[in-house]
Design an enzyme around this catalytic site. Structure first.
Site, PDB file in Angstrom:
ATOM      1  N   GLU A   1      -3.797  -0.482  -8.040  1.00  0.00           N
ATOM      2  CA  GLU A   1      -3.671  -0.412  -6.584  1.00  0.00           C
ATOM      3  C   GLU A   1      -3.139   0.928  -6.076  1.00  0.00           C
ATOM      4  O   GLU A   1      -3.466   1.332  -4.971  1.00  0.00           O
ATOM      5  CB  GLU A   1      -2.858  -1.578  -6.018  1.00  0.00           C
ATOM      6  CG  GLU A   1      -1.396  -1.558  -6.340  1.00  0.00           C
ATOM      7  CD  GLU A   1      -0.661  -2.777  -5.798  1.00  0.00           C
ATOM      8  OE1 GLU A   1      -1.010  -3.280  -4.731  1.00  0.00           O
ATOM      9  OE2 GLU A   1       0.301  -3.204  -6.458  1.00  0.00           O
TER      10      GLU A   1
ATOM     11  N   GLU B   1       0.583  -7.959 -13.960  1.00  0.00           N
ATOM     12  CA  GLU B   1       1.257  -7.233 -12.870  1.00  0.00           C
ATOM     13  C   GLU B   1       1.225  -5.722 -13.128  1.00  0.00           C
ATOM     14  O   GLU B   1       1.008  -4.933 -12.208  1.00  0.00           O
ATOM     15  CB  GLU B   1       2.695  -7.771 -12.730  1.00  0.00           C
ATOM     16  CG  GLU B   1       3.584  -7.048 -11.739  1.00  0.00           C
ATOM     17  CD  GLU B   1       3.094  -7.059 -10.297  1.00  0.00           C
ATOM     18  OE1 GLU B   1       2.120  -7.766  -9.992  1.00  0.00           O
ATOM     19  OE2 GLU B   1       3.664  -6.323  -9.486  1.00  0.00           O
TER      20      GLU B   1
ATOM     21  N   ASN C   1      -3.160  -7.628  16.833  1.00  0.00           N
ATOM     22  CA  ASN C   1      -3.100  -7.793  15.382  1.00  0.00           C
ATOM     23  C   ASN C   1      -3.618  -9.190  15.084  1.00  0.00           C
ATOM     24  O   ASN C   1      -3.017 -10.170  15.523  1.00  0.00           O
ATOM     25  CB  ASN C   1      -1.641  -7.631  14.912  1.00  0.00           C
ATOM     26  CG  ASN C   1      -1.427  -8.101  13.481  1.00  0.00           C
ATOM     27  OD1 ASN C   1      -2.345  -8.049  12.668  1.00  0.00           O
ATOM     28  ND2 ASN C   1      -0.242  -8.555  13.172  1.00  0.00           N
ATOM     29  N   GLY C   2      -4.744  -9.280  14.372  1.00  0.00           N
ATOM     30  CA  GLY C   2      -5.296 -10.604  14.050  1.00  0.00           C
ATOM     31  C   GLY C   2      -6.811 -10.578  14.109  1.00  0.00           C
ATOM     32  O   GLY C   2      -7.422  -9.505  14.056  1.00  0.00           O
TER      33      GLY C   2
ATOM     34  N   ARG D   1       1.758  -1.811   7.445  1.00  0.00           N
ATOM     35  CA  ARG D   1       0.911  -2.953   7.799  1.00  0.00           C
ATOM     36  C   ARG D   1      -0.563  -2.585   7.895  1.00  0.00           C
ATOM     37  O   ARG D   1      -1.433  -3.468   7.933  1.00  0.00           O
ATOM     38  CB  ARG D   1       1.357  -3.544   9.136  1.00  0.00           C
ATOM     39  CG  ARG D   1       2.787  -4.012   9.169  1.00  0.00           C
ATOM     40  CD  ARG D   1       3.117  -4.626  10.505  1.00  0.00           C
ATOM     41  NE  ARG D   1       2.316  -5.812  10.745  1.00  0.00           N
ATOM     42  CZ  ARG D   1       2.622  -7.020  10.302  1.00  0.00           C
ATOM     43  NH1 ARG D   1       3.719  -7.209   9.622  1.00  0.00           N
ATOM     44  NH2 ARG D   1       1.838  -8.039  10.568  1.00  0.00           N
TER      45      ARG D   1
ATOM     46  N   TRP E   1      -5.464  -1.895  10.471  1.00  0.00           N
ATOM     47  CA  TRP E   1      -6.142  -2.204   9.201  1.00  0.00           C
ATOM     48  C   TRP E   1      -7.420  -2.904   9.630  1.00  0.00           C
ATOM     49  O   TRP E   1      -7.394  -4.030  10.127  1.00  0.00           O
ATOM     50  CB  TRP E   1      -5.272  -3.115   8.346  1.00  0.00           C
ATOM     51  CG  TRP E   1      -5.833  -3.355   6.978  1.00  0.00           C
ATOM     52  CD1 TRP E   1      -5.630  -2.593   5.872  1.00  0.00           C
ATOM     53  CD2 TRP E   1      -6.670  -4.438   6.560  1.00  0.00           C
ATOM     54  NE1 TRP E   1      -6.307  -3.137   4.792  1.00  0.00           N
ATOM     55  CE2 TRP E   1      -6.948  -4.268   5.184  1.00  0.00           C
ATOM     56  CE3 TRP E   1      -7.233  -5.544   7.209  1.00  0.00           C
ATOM     57  CZ2 TRP E   1      -7.750  -5.146   4.450  1.00  0.00           C
ATOM     58  CZ3 TRP E   1      -8.021  -6.423   6.485  1.00  0.00           C
ATOM     59  CH2 TRP E   1      -8.272  -6.214   5.110  1.00  0.00           C
TER      60      TRP E   1
ATOM     61  N   CYS F   1      -2.275  -4.694  10.557  1.00  0.00           N
ATOM     62  CA  CYS F   1      -2.081  -3.992  11.827  1.00  0.00           C
ATOM     63  C   CYS F   1      -0.627  -4.143  12.291  1.00  0.00           C
ATOM     64  O   CYS F   1       0.000  -5.167  12.080  1.00  0.00           O
ATOM     65  CB  CYS F   1      -2.966  -4.496  12.960  1.00  0.00           C
ATOM     66  SG  CYS F   1      -4.718  -4.408  12.634  1.00  0.00           S
TER      67      CYS F   1
ATOM     68  N   LYS G   1       0.267  -4.204   3.766  1.00  0.00           N
ATOM     69  CA  LYS G   1       1.394  -4.939   3.184  1.00  0.00           C
ATOM     70  C   LYS G   1       1.307  -6.442   3.435  1.00  0.00           C
ATOM     71  O   LYS G   1       1.557  -7.229   2.542  1.00  0.00           O
ATOM     72  CB  LYS G   1       2.693  -4.372   3.757  1.00  0.00           C
ATOM     73  CG  LYS G   1       3.949  -4.913   3.114  1.00  0.00           C
ATOM     74  CD  LYS G   1       4.190  -4.298   1.759  1.00  0.00           C
ATOM     75  CE  LYS G   1       5.367  -4.899   1.043  1.00  0.00           C
ATOM     76  NZ  LYS G   1       5.243  -4.739  -0.409  1.00  0.00           N
TER      77      LYS G   1
ATOM     78  N   LYS H   1      -0.446  -3.002 -10.615  1.00  0.00           N
ATOM     79  CA  LYS H   1       0.299  -1.854 -10.062  1.00  0.00           C
ATOM     80  C   LYS H   1      -0.487  -0.574 -10.276  1.00  0.00           C
ATOM     81  O   LYS H   1      -0.578   0.261  -9.392  1.00  0.00           O
ATOM     82  CB  LYS H   1       1.674  -1.698 -10.715  1.00  0.00           C
ATOM     83  CG  LYS H   1       2.776  -2.623 -10.329  1.00  0.00           C
ATOM     84  CD  LYS H   1       3.280  -2.532  -8.918  1.00  0.00           C
ATOM     85  CE  LYS H   1       2.451  -3.383  -7.989  1.00  0.00           C
ATOM     86  NZ  LYS H   1       2.870  -4.698  -7.691  1.00  0.00           N
TER      87      LYS H   1
ATOM     88  N   HIS I   1     -11.330 -11.690 -28.156  1.00  0.00           N
ATOM     89  CA  HIS I   1     -12.452 -12.471 -27.624  1.00  0.00           C
ATOM     90  C   HIS I   1     -13.269 -11.662 -26.619  1.00  0.00           C
ATOM     91  O   HIS I   1     -14.012 -12.254 -25.830  1.00  0.00           O
ATOM     92  CB  HIS I   1     -11.932 -13.757 -26.976  1.00  0.00           C
ATOM     93  CG  HIS I   1     -11.221 -14.640 -27.952  1.00  0.00           C
ATOM     94  ND1 HIS I   1     -11.886 -15.337 -28.935  1.00  0.00           N
ATOM     95  CD2 HIS I   1      -9.908 -14.891 -28.130  1.00  0.00           C
ATOM     96  CE1 HIS I   1     -10.995 -16.018 -29.663  1.00  0.00           C
ATOM     97  NE2 HIS I   1      -9.786 -15.743 -29.196  1.00  0.00           N
TER      98      HIS I   1
HETATM   99  C1  F6R Z   1       0.587  -6.029  -4.776  1.00  0.00           C
HETATM  100  C2  F6R Z   1       0.920  -6.734  -3.569  1.00  0.00           C
HETATM  101  C3  F6R Z   1       0.040  -7.859  -3.139  1.00  0.00           C
HETATM  102  C4  F6R Z   1       0.891  -9.000  -2.555  1.00  0.00           C
HETATM  103  C5  F6R Z   1      -0.018 -10.098  -1.981  1.00  0.00           C
HETATM  104  C6  F6R Z   1       0.781 -11.279  -1.484  1.00  0.00           C
HETATM  105  O1  F6R Z   1       1.508  -5.039  -5.063  1.00  0.00           O
HETATM  106  O2  F6R Z   1       1.870  -6.436  -2.906  1.00  0.00           O
HETATM  107  O3  F6R Z   1      -0.763  -8.309  -4.184  1.00  0.00           O
HETATM  108  O4  F6R Z   1       1.699  -9.513  -3.570  1.00  0.00           O
HETATM  109  O5  F6R Z   1      -0.780  -9.571  -0.944  1.00  0.00           O
HETATM  110  O6  F6R Z   1       1.666 -10.898  -0.485  1.00  0.00           O
HETATM  111  P1  F6R Z   1       2.890 -11.778  -0.083  1.00  0.00           P
HETATM  112  O7  F6R Z   1       3.808 -11.849  -1.251  1.00  0.00           O
HETATM  113  O8  F6R Z   1       3.493 -11.082   1.072  1.00  0.00           O
HETATM  114  O9  F6R Z   1       2.362 -13.139   0.256  1.00  0.00           O
END
Ligand code: F6R
Length: 615
Positions: free
Chosen positions: A495, A488, A101-102, A27, A75, A2, A610, A492, A511
């Protein structure tokens, strides 16, 4: 999660708030709303959907006059995303209006108590409970808004950044923070409130970041008063000069923030090096490490805690620290670590990695490690973030704002900082000769240029994306330093394109996952020249024998994989431990192009946000 925005001053609040919400949409973006005070009444409009939907709705629904207002982009935590659950929320009398927010964890018991006292609720949110609790305290004890907020928050368990105003006192906004970020921009006779500084960067460079358990009463034309929520002590807030500029938070000609951030990696890595990688002098300087060298040298082991992409950077670091500095490393999901009574001693060093510096699970893991006496070192991107402040020492990645929800430059700059740390410790421990050390420094210095070169594969990666965009599944394989890169790459893809993808260590394929391989399965194999090249080539043979489609990420000039693979994407040659910084690039581009071709919202993928400030 949020985003919150507020304004009180002499300008029209609406354009500032709506633009601010757009900047904070990373956010959370499942609903949005705004409340303005026009001198007579509160005008409130909210809707499920994006800020652009809110903008369309408002322009038909309310007049946008007023020099005081608050706005929210959501969110969802409590209650599905719909118009009613969107913020702002009114109190029962309609006098108070709040954004939050929270999470209020004890909202259920508070709600039952308020219902007993005659309150009714329209939404499923915890926030509506909070605004009515404030109203109840205000009315019962005949308190001013600021005091009522303080008394109410002392009854609350959870996390919050809130902004609330009272239509009967339309010259003030009360804000408070615990666990979620809240910045106050200070202009000339005007104040801005936001989850980060991006909504007000063109108006002022002066900001106060509230600390946890602080609240502020922001009055038109008056000095801000900051207090401790618990004991009412007045605090002299630190006014910070912001380094952020407008250019950093705009798309700068790119179609998406994600693409801009992928392309920013050469300069972001250079910024991470600045003043730290001194190859002419044969030195690495990292203040956080230098100042605590004794602790690092005495450590029995390093435990890395992180989530998501940052956890993947931690896995790469495990290989690098163990290989170069011979320090045992364990990498933990912060969300698991915090709840499993881990064995931690004063001889452990915990490294917490977080782009946002706000991730709730990582923060909780830090608190746990500190309570057991461990020294905690933070690797964060957002300057002044909660994790940066909570840790005993740290090193910023200096990647600049990352706005695309899918992490790209944060990942490569995290690996860069962790590599610098490993090299510095290797030198201090004597696990590397001085010539090896110098060789690594010189090679590390070439990485930004090599990332630039890796980015030149973009057009070719796009043609590969076109071929595989309709795949239902995808497998990513890598070994050694590049096993985490496979994880990773898969993250990517899933997501932002919603295609199911798995990352695996290449040798583990036999395996289990090998059963998935048929002519419809694209397998992305990281097969750079160093390390376990021959073994990976054998794995590629196994995929080919089962008719899988092979996309090889190879070192420039490779011939063996070229013969076997359906497509190869080249990256420049470098030291094995530095290859993740290059092999990551085509995987980011591949996910990006597939998501664009599938018409997905690349910068704001569904269900994500984010900063994950809830458990
Ligand atoms: C994936 C992504 C998330 C963050 C995770 C941790 O692209 O961005 O998996 O890496 O939510 O976030 P931070 O690094 O902000 O603690």
């Amino acid at each position: 999660m949020c985003g919150i925005v507020g304004y009180i001053g002499h300008r029209e609040a609406y354009p500032i708030i709506i633009k601010g919400l757009q900047r904070l949409e990373y956010r959370g973006y499942d609903s949005a709303g705004i409340a303005l005070y026009d001198g007579n009444a509160i005008k409130l409009s909210k809707t499920k959907g994006k800020v652009s939907d809110l903008k369309n709705k408002i322009e038909n629904e309310i007049s946008t006059d007023g020099t005081l207002g608050i706005g929210h982009t959501r969110w969802a935590t409590h209650g599905v995303p719909n118009d009613v659950n969107s913020h702002p929320h009114y109190s029962n009398s309609g006098d108070l209006v709040i954004i939050h927010n929270g999470i209020i964890e004890n909202y259920d018991s508070l709600k039952k108590e308020l219902i007993k006292r005659g309150y009714t609720f329209h939404s499923d949110t915890d926030t509506e409970v909070l605004v009515n609790l404030i109203e109840e305290v205000q009315k019962n004890d005949n308190l001013k808004l600021g005091k009522a907020v303080q008394v109410a928050l002392n009854q609350v368990v959870g996390a919050y950044a809130i902004a609330v105003f009272d239509k009967n006192k339309p010259n003030e906004i009360v804000v408070a923070k615990l666990g979620s970020p809240l910045a106050i921009g200070i202009g000339d006779d005007e104040f801005f409130i936001a989850s980060d500084a991006s909504p007000f960067i063109e108006y002022t460079k002066n900001a106060i970041y509230l600390e946890d358990e602080e609240m502020a009463i922001i009055r038109r034309g008056k000095k801000i008063k900051v207090r401790k929520i618990k004991n009412d002590v007045l605090v002299d807030p630190y006014v910070q000069e912001l380094q952020l500029n407008l250019e950093q938070i705009e798309k700068g000609g790119y179609d998406h923030f994600m693409l801009k951030e992928i392309y920013e990696q050469p300069s972001a890595i250079l910024d991470t090096f600045r003043g730290r990688l001194l190859s002419n002098e044969g030195m690495i300087k990292l203040a956080g490490v230098e100042d605590n060298m004794k602790k690092f040298l005495a450590a029995d082991r390093i435990i890395i805690v992180a989530c998501g992409t940052s956890w993947h950077a931690g896995l790469v670091a495990e290989y690098i620290f163990e290989d170069l500095a011979r320090i045992p490393v364990e990498v933990e999901y912060a969300s698991e670590f915090r709840y499993r009574n881990p064995v931690i001693t004063e001889k452990d060093i915990v490294i917490a990695i977080s782009q946002s510096g706000e991730t709730a699970d990582t923060l909780a893991a830090i608190k746990l490690a500190k309570s057991k006496g461990a020294f905690v070192f933070g690797v964060c991107n957002v300057v002044g973030s909660t994790i940066a402040r909570e840790t005993d020492a740290g090193a910023y990645t200096h990647a600049g704002p990352e706005i695309g929800v899918a992490s790209t430059k944060a990942f490569t700059t995290q690996i860069t900082v962790l590599t610098l740390m490993a090299l510095r410790l290797a030198r201090a421990k004597g696990t590397m000769s001085s010539s090896e050390f110098r060789h690594h420094l010189i090679e590390l210095e070439t990485i930004p240029g090599k990332v630039e070169e890796a980015l030149k594969s973009d057009a070719y990666v796009k043609t590969v994306a076109e071929i595989y965009k309709d795949s239902k599944n995808c497998l990513y394989l890598g070994r050694g330093f590049n096993f985490p890169v496979a994880l990773e790459g898969a993250l990517k893809l899933k997501e932002i394109s919603y295609i199911h993808a798995e990352g695996y260590p290449a040798a583990e394929m036999k395996h289990g996952p090998i059963a998935l391989i048929d002519e419809h399965m694209p397998v992305i194999v990281i097969a750079t020249k160093m390390g376990h090249y021959d073994k990976v080539v054998s794995n590629i043979q196994e995929i080919k024998a089962r008719k899988g489609k092979i996309i090889g990420i190879v070192t420039k000039g490779d011939t063996s994989v070229k013969e076997l693979a359906d497509h190869v994407i080249e990256v420049p040659e470098t030291l094995e431990c530095l290859t993740p910084l290059l092999t990551t690039i085509p995987l980011q581009l591949l996910s990006y192009h597939i998501a664009v071709m599938l018409e997905k919202n690349v910068d704001q993928p569904r269900n994500l946000a984010k900063s994950v400030t809830v458990e």
